[in-house]
Structure formats: structure tokens, C-alpha cells
Design a protein around this motif. Structure first.
Motif, PDB file in Angstrom:
ATOM      1  N   ILE A  42       0.846  -1.195   0.000  1.00 30.45           N
ATOM      2  CA  ILE A  42       0.000   0.000   0.000  1.00 30.45           C
ATOM      3  C   ILE A  42       0.879   1.242   0.000  1.00 30.45           C
ATOM      4  O   ILE A  42       0.611   2.205  -0.722  1.00 30.45           O
ATOM      5  N   SER A  43       1.957   1.214   0.776  1.00 29.48           N
ATOM      6  CA  SER A  43       2.842   2.378   0.822  1.00 29.48           C
ATOM      7  C   SER A  43       3.407   2.700  -0.560  1.00 29.48           C
ATOM      8  O   SER A  43       3.441   3.868  -0.963  1.00 29.48           O
ATOM      9  N   GLN A  44       3.823   1.681  -1.298  1.00 28.84           N
ATOM     10  CA  GLN A  44       4.384   1.920  -2.631  1.00 28.84           C
ATOM     11  C   GLN A  44       3.322   2.385  -3.626  1.00 28.84           C
ATOM     12  O   GLN A  44       3.621   3.127  -4.565  1.00 28.84           O
ATOM     13  N   THR A  45       2.085   1.986  -3.398  1.00 31.07           N
ATOM     14  CA  THR A  45       0.992   2.477  -4.240  1.00 31.07           C
ATOM     15  C   THR A  45       0.795   3.968  -4.010  1.00 31.07           C
ATOM     16  O   THR A  45       0.658   4.741  -4.964  1.00 31.07           O
ATOM     17  N   PHE A  46       0.829   4.373  -2.746  1.00 30.43           N
ATOM     18  CA  PHE A  46       0.700   5.802  -2.447  1.00 30.43           C
ATOM     19  C   PHE A  46       1.895   6.594  -2.961  1.00 30.43           C
ATOM     20  O   PHE A  46       1.729   7.730  -3.418  1.00 30.43           O
ATOM     21  N   TYR A 139      -8.123   4.809  -9.828  1.00 30.86           N
ATOM     22  CA  TYR A 139      -7.682   3.474 -10.233  1.00 30.86           C
ATOM     23  C   TYR A 139      -6.818   2.840  -9.143  1.00 30.86           C
ATOM     24  O   TYR A 139      -7.040   1.698  -8.745  1.00 30.86           O
ATOM     25  N   HIS A 140      -5.859   3.594  -8.641  1.00 26.22           N
ATOM     26  CA  HIS A 140      -4.936   3.028  -7.660  1.00 26.22           C
ATOM     27  C   HIS A 140      -5.540   2.923  -6.258  1.00 26.22           C
ATOM     28  O   HIS A 140      -5.142   2.050  -5.489  1.00 26.22           O
ATOM     29  N   ARG A 141      -6.513   3.765  -5.941  1.00 29.26           N
ATOM     30  CA  ARG A 141      -7.233   3.551  -4.684  1.00 29.26           C
ATOM     31  C   ARG A 141      -7.997   2.230  -4.754  1.00 29.26           C
ATOM     32  O   ARG A 141      -8.139   1.532  -3.742  1.00 29.26           O
ATOM     33  N   GLY A 142      -8.458   1.865  -5.935  1.00 21.15           N
ATOM     34  CA  GLY A 142      -9.065   0.540  -6.119  1.00 21.15           C
ATOM     35  C   GLY A 142      -8.056  -0.570  -5.878  1.00 21.15           C
ATOM     36  O   GLY A 142      -8.379  -1.599  -5.268  1.00 21.15           O
ATOM     37  N   ASN A 143      -6.825  -0.370  -6.344  1.00 20.80           N
ATOM     38  CA  ASN A 143      -5.757  -1.343  -6.057  1.00 20.80           C
ATOM     39  C   ASN A 143      -5.561  -1.489  -4.548  1.00 20.80           C
ATOM     40  O   ASN A 143      -5.383  -2.600  -4.039  1.00 20.80           O
ATOM     41  N   ILE A 144      -5.591  -0.364  -3.843  1.00 25.85           N
ATOM     42  CA  ILE A 144      -5.404  -0.395  -2.392  1.00 25.85           C
ATOM     43  C   ILE A 144      -6.525  -1.184  -1.725  1.00 25.85           C
ATOM     44  O   ILE A 144      -6.272  -1.987  -0.815  1.00 25.85           O
ATOM     45  N   THR A 145      -7.745  -0.997  -2.183  1.00 24.77           N
ATOM     46  CA  THR A 145      -8.864  -1.763  -1.632  1.00 24.77           C
ATOM     47  C   THR A 145      -8.655  -3.253  -1.852  1.00 24.77           C
ATOM     48  O   THR A 145      -8.872  -4.063  -0.947  1.00 24.77           O
ATOM     49  N   ALA A 146      -8.196  -3.620  -3.041  1.00 29.00           N
ATOM     50  CA  ALA A 146      -7.920  -5.044  -3.317  1.00 29.00           C
ATOM     51  C   ALA A 146      -6.803  -5.557  -2.413  1.00 29.00           C
ATOM     52  O   ALA A 146      -6.873  -6.691  -1.912  1.00 29.00           O
ATOM     53  N   MET A 147      -5.778  -4.756  -2.185  1.00 31.24           N
ATOM     54  CA  MET A 147      -4.686  -5.149  -1.293  1.00 31.24           C
ATOM     55  C   MET A 147      -5.200  -5.365   0.126  1.00 31.24           C
ATOM     56  O   MET A 147      -4.822  -6.325   0.795  1.00 31.24           O
TER      57      MET A 147
END
Length: 172
Positions: A42-46, A139-147
Motif C-alpha cells: 500500500i505504501s508503494q501504491t501511495f 484506479y490506484h485507490r481501487g488497487n489499495i482496496t484489493a490489497m
């Protein structure tokens, strides 16, 4: 009535704040736990969302591609191990920078023509670039939700409609 570019950007800020607030309710190691996903944590996504936000603000400010690229590379190295609290502050600072840009921009529908060495010149508008920033973040907040789900936690809703309800003062 707010210009759609400003409204969209304010949604982006709201949604990021919602994710940070939700993450604070979870175990602290969730921030940096590695998962099989688009990004390793999650940190790397942010970090990626933040770097992209800074790239597009620099582009909107008219900085040349080489300067923007060099700055993004240095920034990426500098913040790759950033704590959640530090990252949240970086996003707050970035939103202030964007709002300063908006305050100085006379026309959010103004034409802009960023140049990229591989893709060429793009004839677009300030609004369209802001829309890209917002879509990218969504899009990437969606990735975070999946994570989060992969780690055994629920996400938090950041859908645009919930932003509209929140801004109207309605209960969701």
C-alpha cells in the motif's frame, strides 16, 4: 458553482483522506506489508500516486519533460520508505500546491500542450489533465482496496457519489 476541474480535484483529495483515515484504524504493519498486486505494498501504491500527482502539477506549471522526469526520479528515491503519517502530510502539501495553482489559473479550460519524447505533443486542456490525475488516483485507490482485502481487511468507500453526499451534508 465550482469549475469541474476543481470539483474533481477536491474529490481526489477527499478520497485520499478517506483511505488514510481508514488505514489509521488498521494495524500499522498494513502500510508496508508486501502483497501480490500491481505494487508490492500500500505504501508503494501511495508513493506512485503522489509521484504522478507531482509530475502532472509540474507539467501544468509548464516545466519541461526532462526537468519533471529528473525531479520525479529523485523524489521517488527520497520517499520510497516514507511512513504513513509522512505520506499523508506530503499529500496535504501537494493539495495546497494544486490549490495555489488553481487560484492563479484564470481559465481551467485553457489549452495546454505538454510534450513527451516518446508520445509527442498533446493538445489538451487543464481540465483534462486534472481529470487524468483524478482518474489515476481512483484506479490506484481501487488497487489499495484489493490489497486490503488480500490482507484480510475491508476497504472504505471512495466512490464519487459518496463524496457528493458528504459535500451535501447528507447521511450515507
Amino acid at each position: 458553482m465550482k469549475h469541474p476541474a476543481l470539483q474533481a480535484y477536491e474529490y481526489h483529495v477527499w478520497a485520499n483522506k478517506r483511505i488514510f483515515a481508514h488505514l489509521k484504524t488498521l494495524p500499522t504493519d498494513v502500510w508496508s506489508t508486501e502483497v501480490q498486486s500491481v505494487f508490492p505494498s500500500i505504501s508503494q501504491t501511495f508513493v506512485h500516486i503522489y509521484i504522478t500527482d507531482t509530475i502532472w502539477l509540474s507539467t501544468l506549471l509548464g516545466k519541461p519533460f526532462d526537468e519533471v522526469k529528473t525531479s520525479a526520479i529523485h523524489l521517488s528515491e527520497k520517499i520510497k520508505e516514507t511512513s504513513m503519517e509522512e505520506m499523508e502530510q506530503l499529500f496535504l502539501n501537494s493539495s495546497e500546491d494544486y490549490h495555489t495553482f488553481f487560484a492563479r489559473q484564470e481559465n481551467l479550460d485553457a489549452a495546454v500542450s505538454p510534450e513527451h519524447p516518446h508520445f509527442g505533443r498533446l493538445e489538451t486542456t487543464v481540465f483534462e489533465l486534472i481529470q487524468h490525475v483524478v482518474n489515476h488516483g481512483t484506479y490506484h485507490r481501487g488497487n489499495i482496496t484489493a490489497m486490503l482485502r488480500q490482507l484480510g481487511f475491508s476497504g472504505t468507500s471512495t466512490d464519487y457519489i459518496f463524496y457528493l453526499y458528504a459535500m451535501s451534508g447528507s447521511k450515507k
